[in-house]
Design a protein around this motif. Structure first.
Motif, PDB file in Angstrom:
ATOM      1  N   ARG A  70       0.822  -1.211   0.000  1.00  0.00           N
ATOM      2  CA  ARG A  70       0.000   0.000   0.000  1.00  0.00           C
ATOM      3  C   ARG A  70       0.861   1.268   0.000  1.00  0.00           C
ATOM      4  O   ARG A  70       0.460   2.300  -0.511  1.00  0.00           O
ATOM      5  CB  ARG A  70      -0.954  -0.004   1.190  1.00  0.00           C
ATOM      6  N   PHE A  71       2.051   1.180   0.583  1.00  0.00           N
ATOM      7  CA  PHE A  71       2.930   2.349   0.529  1.00  0.00           C
ATOM      8  C   PHE A  71       3.317   2.659  -0.910  1.00  0.00           C
ATOM      9  O   PHE A  71       3.548   3.808  -1.274  1.00  0.00           O
ATOM     10  CB  PHE A  71       4.202   2.111   1.355  1.00  0.00           C
ATOM     11  N   LEU A  80       0.566  14.121   2.183  1.00  0.00           N
ATOM     12  CA  LEU A  80       1.435  14.550   3.283  1.00  0.00           C
ATOM     13  C   LEU A  80       2.360  15.660   2.816  1.00  0.00           C
ATOM     14  O   LEU A  80       2.689  15.744   1.622  1.00  0.00           O
ATOM     15  CB  LEU A  80       2.279  13.367   3.776  1.00  0.00           C
ATOM     16  N   LEU A  84       7.469  15.024   5.305  1.00  0.00           N
ATOM     17  CA  LEU A  84       6.962  13.770   5.861  1.00  0.00           C
ATOM     18  C   LEU A  84       6.925  12.684   4.786  1.00  0.00           C
ATOM     19  O   LEU A  84       7.300  11.533   5.033  1.00  0.00           O
ATOM     20  CB  LEU A  84       5.553  13.975   6.424  1.00  0.00           C
ATOM     21  N   GLN A  91      11.830   5.174   4.114  1.00  0.00           N
ATOM     22  CA  GLN A  91      11.844   3.960   4.936  1.00  0.00           C
ATOM     23  C   GLN A  91      10.935   2.853   4.447  1.00  0.00           C
ATOM     24  O   GLN A  91      11.101   1.706   4.828  1.00  0.00           O
ATOM     25  CB  GLN A  91      11.417   4.332   6.355  1.00  0.00           C
TER      26      GLN A  91
ATOM     27  N   LEU B 174      10.446  11.326  13.826  1.00  0.00           N
ATOM     28  CA  LEU B 174       9.533  10.821  12.796  1.00  0.00           C
ATOM     29  C   LEU B 174      10.093   9.563  12.138  1.00  0.00           C
ATOM     30  O   LEU B 174       9.367   8.600  11.876  1.00  0.00           O
ATOM     31  CB  LEU B 174       9.304  11.904  11.732  1.00  0.00           C
ATOM     32  N   GLN B 175      11.395   9.578  11.903  1.00  0.00           N
ATOM     33  CA  GLN B 175      12.013   8.396  11.274  1.00  0.00           C
ATOM     34  C   GLN B 175      11.860   7.172  12.156  1.00  0.00           C
ATOM     35  O   GLN B 175      11.574   6.078  11.674  1.00  0.00           O
ATOM     36  CB  GLN B 175      13.489   8.660  11.001  1.00  0.00           C
ATOM     37  N   GLU B 176      12.056   7.368  13.438  1.00  0.00           N
ATOM     38  CA  GLU B 176      11.930   6.245  14.353  1.00  0.00           C
ATOM     39  C   GLU B 176      10.491   5.738  14.378  1.00  0.00           C
ATOM     40  O   GLU B 176      10.241   4.523  14.386  1.00  0.00           O
ATOM     41  CB  GLU B 176      12.382   6.681  15.758  1.00  0.00           C
ATOM     42  N   ILE B 178       8.343   5.955  11.964  1.00  0.00           N
ATOM     43  CA  ILE B 178       8.073   5.247  10.692  1.00  0.00           C
ATOM     44  C   ILE B 178       8.662   3.842  10.750  1.00  0.00           C
ATOM     45  O   ILE B 178       8.047   2.858  10.337  1.00  0.00           O
ATOM     46  CB  ILE B 178       8.646   6.049   9.499  1.00  0.00           C
ATOM     47  N   THR B 179       9.874   3.741  11.322  1.00  0.00           N
ATOM     48  CA  THR B 179      10.501   2.422  11.445  1.00  0.00           C
ATOM     49  C   THR B 179       9.653   1.496  12.321  1.00  0.00           C
ATOM     50  O   THR B 179       9.425   0.337  11.982  1.00  0.00           O
ATOM     51  CB  THR B 179      11.907   2.554  12.067  1.00  0.00           C
ATOM     52  N   ARG B 182       6.060   0.799  10.363  1.00  0.00           N
ATOM     53  CA  ARG B 182       5.913   0.604   8.924  1.00  0.00           C
ATOM     54  C   ARG B 182       5.169  -0.684   8.556  1.00  0.00           C
ATOM     55  O   ARG B 182       4.784  -0.850   7.404  1.00  0.00           O
ATOM     56  CB  ARG B 182       7.249   0.689   8.211  1.00  0.00           C
ATOM     57  N   ASP B 183       4.996  -1.571   9.523  1.00  0.00           N
ATOM     58  CA  ASP B 183       4.180  -2.752   9.232  1.00  0.00           C
ATOM     59  C   ASP B 183       2.696  -2.488   9.480  1.00  0.00           C
ATOM     60  O   ASP B 183       1.865  -3.356   9.263  1.00  0.00           O
ATOM     61  CB  ASP B 183       4.637  -3.942  10.092  1.00  0.00           C
ATOM     62  N   TYR B 185       0.255  -0.047   8.174  1.00  0.00           N
ATOM     63  CA  TYR B 185       0.064   1.016   7.194  1.00  0.00           C
ATOM     64  C   TYR B 185      -0.911   2.071   7.699  1.00  0.00           C
ATOM     65  O   TYR B 185      -0.600   3.265   7.726  1.00  0.00           O
ATOM     66  CB  TYR B 185      -0.434   0.412   5.884  1.00  0.00           C
ATOM     67  N   GLN B 186      -2.099   1.628   8.140  1.00  0.00           N
ATOM     68  CA  GLN B 186      -3.125   2.592   8.503  1.00  0.00           C
ATOM     69  C   GLN B 186      -2.723   3.402   9.723  1.00  0.00           C
ATOM     70  O   GLN B 186      -2.905   4.619   9.763  1.00  0.00           O
ATOM     71  CB  GLN B 186      -4.453   1.867   8.759  1.00  0.00           C
ATOM     72  N   LEU B 188       0.316   4.098  10.752  1.00  0.00           N
ATOM     73  CA  LEU B 188       1.390   5.037  10.412  1.00  0.00           C
ATOM     74  C   LEU B 188       0.850   6.224   9.631  1.00  0.00           C
ATOM     75  O   LEU B 188       1.214   7.376   9.896  1.00  0.00           O
ATOM     76  CB  LEU B 188       2.467   4.297   9.605  1.00  0.00           C
ATOM     77  N   ILE B 189      -0.026   5.949   8.684  1.00  0.00           N
ATOM     78  CA  ILE B 189      -0.595   7.050   7.905  1.00  0.00           C
ATOM     79  C   ILE B 189      -1.384   7.985   8.829  1.00  0.00           C
ATOM     80  O   ILE B 189      -1.309   9.216   8.694  1.00  0.00           O
ATOM     81  CB  ILE B 189      -1.499   6.499   6.774  1.00  0.00           C
ATOM     82  N   LEU B 192       1.122  10.107  10.721  1.00  0.00           N
ATOM     83  CA  LEU B 192       1.729  11.124   9.862  1.00  0.00           C
ATOM     84  C   LEU B 192       0.698  12.185   9.480  1.00  0.00           C
ATOM     85  O   LEU B 192       1.035  13.369   9.358  1.00  0.00           O
ATOM     86  CB  LEU B 192       2.323  10.466   8.603  1.00  0.00           C
ATOM     87  N   SER B 193      -0.544  11.758   9.295  1.00  0.00           N
ATOM     88  CA  SER B 193      -1.588  12.752   9.003  1.00  0.00           C
ATOM     89  C   SER B 193      -1.741  13.707  10.172  1.00  0.00           C
ATOM     90  O   SER B 193      -1.872  14.922   9.985  1.00  0.00           O
ATOM     91  CB  SER B 193      -2.915  12.043   8.735  1.00  0.00           C
ATOM     92  N   ALA B 195       0.568  14.328  12.370  1.00  0.00           N
ATOM     93  CA  ALA B 195       1.800  15.132  12.442  1.00  0.00           C
ATOM     94  C   ALA B 195       1.793  16.235  11.393  1.00  0.00           C
ATOM     95  O   ALA B 195       2.381  17.301  11.604  1.00  0.00           O
ATOM     96  CB  ALA B 195       3.022  14.229  12.246  1.00  0.00           C
TER      97      ALA B 195
END
Lengths: 576, 198
Positions: A70-71, A80, A84, A91, B174-176, B178-179, B182-183, B185-186, B188-189, B192-193, B195
């Motif tokens: 999905r990404f 975004l 971001l 990643q 933010l990178q941390e 995402i790491t 990242r599994d 999806y919803q 994380l999105i 980020l939304s 943020a």
């Protein structure tokens, strides 16, 4: 952080470009790319550093991936803010490199450490050298693009021990050398579709061989492009010939009396004595002359009737369709001296003999086949080759396939006999028998001589298969490698190939090589000009090379800058 | 900087605690704010406010149904009500001596311990140590409004770090995230939304 790292890496060519994430010996290695995908291309020569070992490999594929599909599916950059989205993509979206590892080498201790001196001595004694890959690097081992030192470590350093620069790596422009002494130990091939620069690359390699001066080169120059100066068909630039650049070393031989090669007189001309032609030489033309199955029987009868030296002359001068009245019977019978008359006497079917005579008329009419040549040019060619000179046989106006097949095959047979005899004398320790000078026979349009039908009969296939032991090898140049007999292709030590459009040709070039599945795609996507893939026994591992340009700079590097211009060059410059 | 006490501890556990405070103390604490509970001279627990609850009582119910309630009665009820405002805090780590740990505290705070709002310097110190280990405590309980909580925390912490001269903290955080996510999806999105609204 990631973007900063990417920036740093793209500015630092020797920095890591990724790290190993999977793969194996049978399947290729997978590495996660940590720099923008565009900074690495297929065919890039990479080094994986793992523990005490360096693994050398080629990038054979680049694949886009994502931690979750999905990404990749969603265009998150529209949802975004750029920062971001950039962090997210850094990643979750990635590029994986597929690396075909070929060689590994012990890295040795750090310079300055107590063990370094002992290890360095082992390197100098050549106890440490690249070896075929037998294991895999660790997970997360760093991958980097090879630098000039890595390339030199594997492919040798220009100017040392017969190493000759054939081009540069695509991504870094580092010199890639080929070991000329090793190249000529086995037959080699230069392939590529028309217009991919085969002839220029061949000129570069031949110039290297002539300069190296360890090998004699005999070139069958079918299109008169290697000996005399030429003009490039695409750019219109002047292309120097080997004769002009090595006037003392290269002998240009023209086929037939009074031959002229692009307006120049050759050093001497070659005429073939009728007595030198054997029935086998004719049999090899079966396809070209459309000879029947009865030909072998007829030729054998001719040889029996007239002997090896006279059969061709006698047959040539027989008459056809000439009859006379038999005095006793009054019947109309073949006249004396006619083909039919000889055939009846020799127990051969007259119509078979007459058909053969008719088909051989093209040979009978060849102006370069004479009863008694003015000089023994063949012997002179052999002497030239012996004396450290190189011979370019230009076919001049005799450019038909028949001329090429007949002359090249006959000459090669004779030369092969000489080299075989000398090698046997040398090996058996005859007094005064010197080691024969290695000979490379350059054959253009090789598929005409080495196709499936011909290969079993021609001398060339024997050379490709067996003559390595007798110091004779082939350098075959062709645009349709798939037309060349598999058995010959599999014997080719080194293969240098430009772009090939046909899947069968690609398959043929990769015959018998490890990793051919990975190399197939690379070969199909070569740039149409100047990019070549070098592979096979003569190179430590396959490598993609931007071939050296055959221009003034090449000659200046090879021969040193010339301060004296030739008369021809001065006239060219003045417009004459 | 003066310490801002925001209340006292009502109840606690290893993973979090609840603070009670008066309404007139409610201007200081905010959703996503980092707080600390000093327990001993060299030990204090850190947490993140994830919930603020204002419970009703019998009088409030009566007043809501009554007509024409005078303004002073409303104010009196708000300021002098018996039921405290409850603030839920997620335990993120603790300090022992000079060291900060992003681990759950070995002992929870005790009832009526005073809770203080962290100063920007304390925020910088707690969040700048290590590799954002405290994020896992936030992400563990998906029944909480994790996305909003993270957004509120990132906004406050980014401001503190930028004031201290560390402009990269936000990117690294933010990178941390995402790491770690990242599994998902919803999830994380959503983070980020959230943020992206900071």
């Amino acid at each position: 952080m990631m973007s900063e790292q990417r920036e740093n890496n793209s500015q630092n060519p020797s920095g890591p470009i990724g790290y190993i994430v999977g793969g194996g010996l049978k399947a290729n290695l997978q590495a996660r790319l940590s720099v923008p995908a565009q900074s690495v291309q297929e065919g890039a020569f990479v080094v994986v550093e793992s523990g005490g070992w360096l693994f050398y490999g080629l990038v054979t594929d680049l694949q886009l991936g994502s931690t979750d599909p999905r990404f990749a599916d969603e265009q998150t950059e529209t949802r975004l803010p750029a920062q971001l989205a950039g962090l997210l993509h850094g990643q979750t979206l990635f590029t994986n490199l597929e690396i075909m590892t070929a060689l590994m080498m012990e890295r040795g201790p750090e310079p300055g450490s107590p063990e370094y001196d002992a290890w360095f001595q082992k390197v100098m004694d050549e106890q440490v050298h690249p070896e075929p890959v037998k294991t895999v690097p660790q997970h997360h081992a760093e991958v980097r693009l090879a630098d000039a030192g890595d390339i030199a470590e594997i492919f040798g350093k220009e100017g040392e021990k017969g190493f000759f620069r054939i081009g540069n790596t695509i991504e870094g422009g580092h010199p890639v050398c080929v070991n000329l002494d090793k190249l000529v130990q086995r037959s080699s091939g230069i392939f590529g579709a028309t217009g991919t620069g085969k002839s220029f690359l061949t000129r570069v390699i031949l110039a290297g061989l002539i300069k190296r001066d360890k090998t004699a080169v005999l070139i069958f120059d079918m299109h008169n492009e290697y000996g005399p100066d030429d003009t490039a068909s695409d750019t219109g630039f002047r292309v120097p010939g080997l004769r002009g650049k090595f006037p003392a070393k290269v002998r240009m031989v023209g086929l037939g009396a009074g031959a002229s090669i692009r307006g120049n007189n050759p050093d001497f001309t070659l005429e073939i004595a009728e007595a030198d032609i054997t029935p086998d030489d004719v049999l090899m033309l079966s396809q070209e002359l459309n000879l029947r199955e009865t030909t072998a029987t007829t030729l054998e009868a001719l040889r029996t009737s007239f002997g090896y030296d006279r059969w061709f002359h006698a047959f040539k001068h027989m008459q056809v369709n000439v009859f006379e009245q038999d005095e006793e019977s009054g019947k109309r019978v073949p006249a004396e001296g006619s083909v039919a008359d000889w055939a009846e006497g020799a127990g051969v079917h007259p119509s078979a003999a007459e058909a053969l005579h008719s088909k051989l008329r093209r040979l009978f009419n060849a102006p370069y086949i004479v009863e008694k040549p003015a000089s023994n040019a063949l012997q002179q060619m052999i002497e030239n080759l012996d004396n450290g000179q190189h011979v370019v046989l230009s076919f001049g106006k005799h450019e038909t396939d028949l001329d090429y097949l007949f002359v090249s095959n006959l000459l090669t047979r004779r030369i092969r006999e000489v080299w075989e005899r000398r090698t046997n004398a040398f090996r058996s320790g005859h007094q005064g028998a010197a080691e024969p000078r290695p000979l490379v026979i350059v054959v253009e349009e090789a598929h005409k001589l080495l196709n499936r039908e011909m290969a079993s009969q021609t001398t060339f296939s024997t050379i490709a298969r067996e003559m390595r032991k007798y110091y004779v090898t082939l350098l075959i140049i062709d645009q349709r490698p798939s037309q060349i007999y598999d058995e010959v292709m599999s014997q080719l030590g080194t293969r240098v190939t430009g772009w090939l459009g046909d899947a069968d040709d690609i398959q043929a070039v990769l015959t018998g090589l490890a990793g051919r599945d990975s190399l197939r795609g690379m070969l199909a996507r070569l740039q149409p000009k100047e990019e070549v893939l070098m592979l096979g026994w003569g190179v430590p591992m396959p490598i993609l090379v931007r071939s050296r340009r055959y221009d003034d700079a090449f000659w200046e590097e090879l021969q040193g800058k010339s301060t004296q211009r030739s008369e021809r060059e001065i006239l060219d410059e003045l417009g004459f | 900087m003066t310490e801002i006490e925001i209340g006292r501890l009502l109840r606690s556990g290893t993973t979090g605690f609840v603070i009670g405070c008066r309404v007139n103390q409610l201007e200081a604490p905010s959703f996503g704010a980092l707080v600390r509970v000093p327990l001993e001279s060299d030990y204090q627990v850190f947490g993140l406010i994830y919930d603020i609850q204002i419970e009703d009582d019998g009088l409030v119910r009566q007043l809501i149904t009554a007509q024409d309630v005078p303004e002073e009665v409303l104010r009196d009820n708000r300021e002098n009500r018996n039921v405290p405002v409850e603030i839920g805090v997620l335990a993120l780590g603790y300090q022992h001596g000079e060291r900060i740990f992003h681990l759950l505290p070995p002992r929870p705070p005790l009832s009526l311990d005073a809770i203080y709002l962290c100063t920007p310097a304390e925020i910088v110190r707690f969040t700048g140590i290590g590799r954002f280990g405290y994020f896992r405590h936030i992400l563990r309980d998906r029944n909480k409004p994790v996305e909003e909580l993270l957004a509120a925390h990132l906004m406050a912490a980014r401001s503190a770090h930028e004031e201290s001269g560390n402009a990269d903290w936000y990117t690294q955080a933010l990178q941390e995230l995402i790491t770690l996510m990242r599994d998902d999806y919803q999830g994380l999105i959503n983070v980020l939304s959230a943020a992206s609204d900071i």
